[in-house]
Design an enzyme around this catalytic site. Structure first.
Site, PDB file in Angstrom:
ATOM      1  N   GLN A 125       0.815  -1.220   0.000  1.00  0.00           N
ATOM      2  CA  GLN A 125       0.000   0.000   0.000  1.00  0.00           C
ATOM      3  C   GLN A 125       0.848   1.269   0.000  1.00  0.00           C
ATOM      4  OE1 GLN A 125      -1.551  -1.264   3.978  1.00  0.00           O
ATOM      5  NE2 GLN A 125      -1.506   0.920   4.446  1.00  0.00           N
ATOM      6  N   CYS A 181      -5.075   0.556   3.664  1.00  0.00           N
ATOM      7  CA  CYS A 181      -5.102  -0.866   4.004  1.00  0.00           C
ATOM      8  C   CYS A 181      -6.479  -1.471   3.752  1.00  0.00           C
ATOM      9  CB  CYS A 181      -4.700  -1.071   5.447  1.00  0.00           C
ATOM     10  SG  CYS A 181      -5.631  -0.071   6.626  1.00  0.00           S
ATOM     11  N   HIS A 184      -5.850  -1.114  11.554  1.00  0.00           N
ATOM     12  CA  HIS A 184      -5.353  -1.779  10.347  1.00  0.00           C
ATOM     13  C   HIS A 184      -6.402  -2.768   9.832  1.00  0.00           C
ATOM     14  CE1 HIS A 184      -2.373  -2.655   7.458  1.00  0.00           C
ATOM     15  NE2 HIS A 184      -1.907  -3.777   7.963  1.00  0.00           N
ATOM     16  N   ASN A 192      -0.975  -9.511   4.756  1.00  0.00           N
ATOM     17  CA  ASN A 192      -0.834  -8.072   4.977  1.00  0.00           C
ATOM     18  C   ASN A 192      -0.586  -7.371   3.635  1.00  0.00           C
ATOM     19  OD1 ASN A 192      -0.645  -5.707   6.432  1.00  0.00           O
ATOM     20  ND2 ASN A 192       1.430  -6.053   7.175  1.00  0.00           N
TER      21      ASN A 192
END
Ligand SMILES: *[C@@H]1O[C@H](CO)[C@@H](O)[C@H](O)[C@H]1NC(C)=O
Ligand SMILES: *[C@@H]1O[C@H](CO)[C@@H](O)[C@H](O)[C@H]1NC(C)=O
Ligand SMILES: *[C@@H]1O[C@H](CO)[C@@H](O)[C@H](O)[C@H]1NC(C)=O
Ligand SMILES: *[C@@H]1O[C@H](CO)[C@@H](O)[C@H](O)[C@H]1NC(C)=O
Ligand SMILES: *[C@@H]1O[C@H](CO)[C@@H](O)[C@H](O)[C@H]1NC(C)=O
Length: 327
Positions: free
Chosen positions: A125, A131, A274, A294
């Site tokens: 990102q 995110c 997140h 992630n």
């Protein structure tokens, strides 16, 4: 070699600390505007190195289930890494009646959706608090693989530009962003492919969606019951990956290996900051874990993935705000 360096650091600080710093700057192409800033970043880095070394000693001694490593975030302060978001788990509503559940005997003990070839590569990102866009895209891509046998890469920038016209990359995570994003894809009749609408890592302020370039559509989305790790397991094990909002802390950002558990990583009244994708679960050395994708590039964790504690009172709020698409 790295371990040796860390051990020696205790005895001959100044020389090896500088070496470690130089090597960090080189590995991650770091440069700083002023000598003063560099000096500040170096101090931050050395503090972190110390923390990592302490944690890894606990890990070696079997006192903790995870280890840590230097990555590209090692020069950021605690404040920079754990920006508050304003989302509180306790404010999130009850079970959605449409949520699909399966009988417990159908639910596998472990699953890794990467083994089914439906998980797209790790993305980055970069310098944008986007995110939520990456996590929703990652989840929908996986469901496209599972339910339509298609390997598509979808546009995060489409979401960054169009879900909330007021969104800016520097802002903290907005409460309800994941729901808004799923709702946008439903109402908009789809999301564009990344090839047609590439990621820019900043906000342009104009929505450039084109219905000619739609890569996926969804029929709806489902909220999992807040904090219900059993229901989350059932969904991940029998339906597919799930988007989750979590708390990341200072330790989390330097994760290297093992099952991440931190008793200070709260599940309620804690500020979530997140959004990630759960792509599996299992047990490693007696520790139940969630396999989490992630969006910080492959430098983070295990090639971009982290194993987070499962069935430990919803650690880091992993099952608090969990949503998945209906294809
Ligand atoms: C650093 O820059 C080099 C050369 O431009 C590049 O090959 C490398 O991938 C970069 N590393 C990172 C961490 O961005
Ligand atoms: C999911 O929960 C959010 C937050 O409470 C709510 O606004 C939304 O309507 C729910 N969505 C569905 C599909 O139930
Ligand atoms: C899907 O496509 C991407 C990009 O072309 C590729 O890197 C990836 O390996 C493919 N994944 C699968 C499961 O085929
Ligand atoms: C964007 O912000 C302006 C001013 O704060 C507000 O009037 C407007 O309703 C917002 N638009 C959206 C889509 O949230
Ligand atoms: C949050 O964690 C506490 C223990 O720290 C546990 O008792 C509680 O059930 C958890 N709540 C939720 C909603 O997961």
């Amino acid at each position: 070699m790295k371990l040796l360096l860390l051990c020696l650091l205790i005895h001959v600080p100044s020389l090896l600390a500088s070496e470690a710093w130089d090597s960090f700057k080189k590995t991650y192409n770091k440069s700083y505007a002023t000598a003063r800033e560099e000096n500040f970043r170096k101090q931050v880095f050395l503090e972190r190195l110390k923390l990592i070394e302490e944690q890894n000693r606990k890990f070696e001694q079997g006192l903790s289930s995870f280890s840590m490593a230097i990555n590209h975030f090692a020069d950021l302060t605690k404040g920079e890494l754990t920006k508050p978001s304003g989302i509180h788990a306790s404010e999130i509503v009850e079970k959605n009646p449409s949520s699909r559940t399966s009988r417990s005997e159908d639910v596998p003990d472990s699953i890794d959706w990467r083994d089914y070839g439906v998980i797209t590569p790790i993305a980055d990102q970069m310098f944008c608090e986007s995110c939520w866009a990456f996590a929703v895209v990652g989840t929908v891509e996986a469901h496209m693989g599972i339910y339509h046998q298609q390997n598509v890469s979808l546009s995060q920038q489409n979401l960054v530009d169009c879900v909330d016209l007021n969104f800016t990359c520097g802002q903290s995570l907005d409460r309800g962003m994941v729901e808004k994003t799923y709702q946008y894809i439903i109402d908009n009749n789809g999301i564009d492919t990344v090839q047609s609408y590439p990621y820019e890592s900043y906000t342009v302020g104009t929505c450039r969606f084109s219905s000619d370039n739609v890569g996926a559509t969804i029929a709806g989305y489902v909220n999992i019951t807040e904090g219900d790790e059993d229901e989350l397991k059932t969904v991940v094990g029998t339906i597919g990956p799930v988007t989750v909002v979590i708390t990341t802390d200072y330790m989390w950002t330097s994760y290297r290996d093992g099952v991440y558990y931190n008793e200070d990583c709260m599940n309620t009244s804690e500020i979530f900051n997140h959004v990630v994708v759960i792509v599996g679960y299992g047990n490693e050395n007696g520790e139940d874990y969630w396999l989490v994708k992630n969006s910080w590039g492959t430098w983070f964790g295990q090639e971009g993935y982290i194993k987070m504690a499962r069935n430990r009172d919803n650690n880091c709020g992993i099952a608090s705000i969990a949503r998945y698409p209906i294809m």
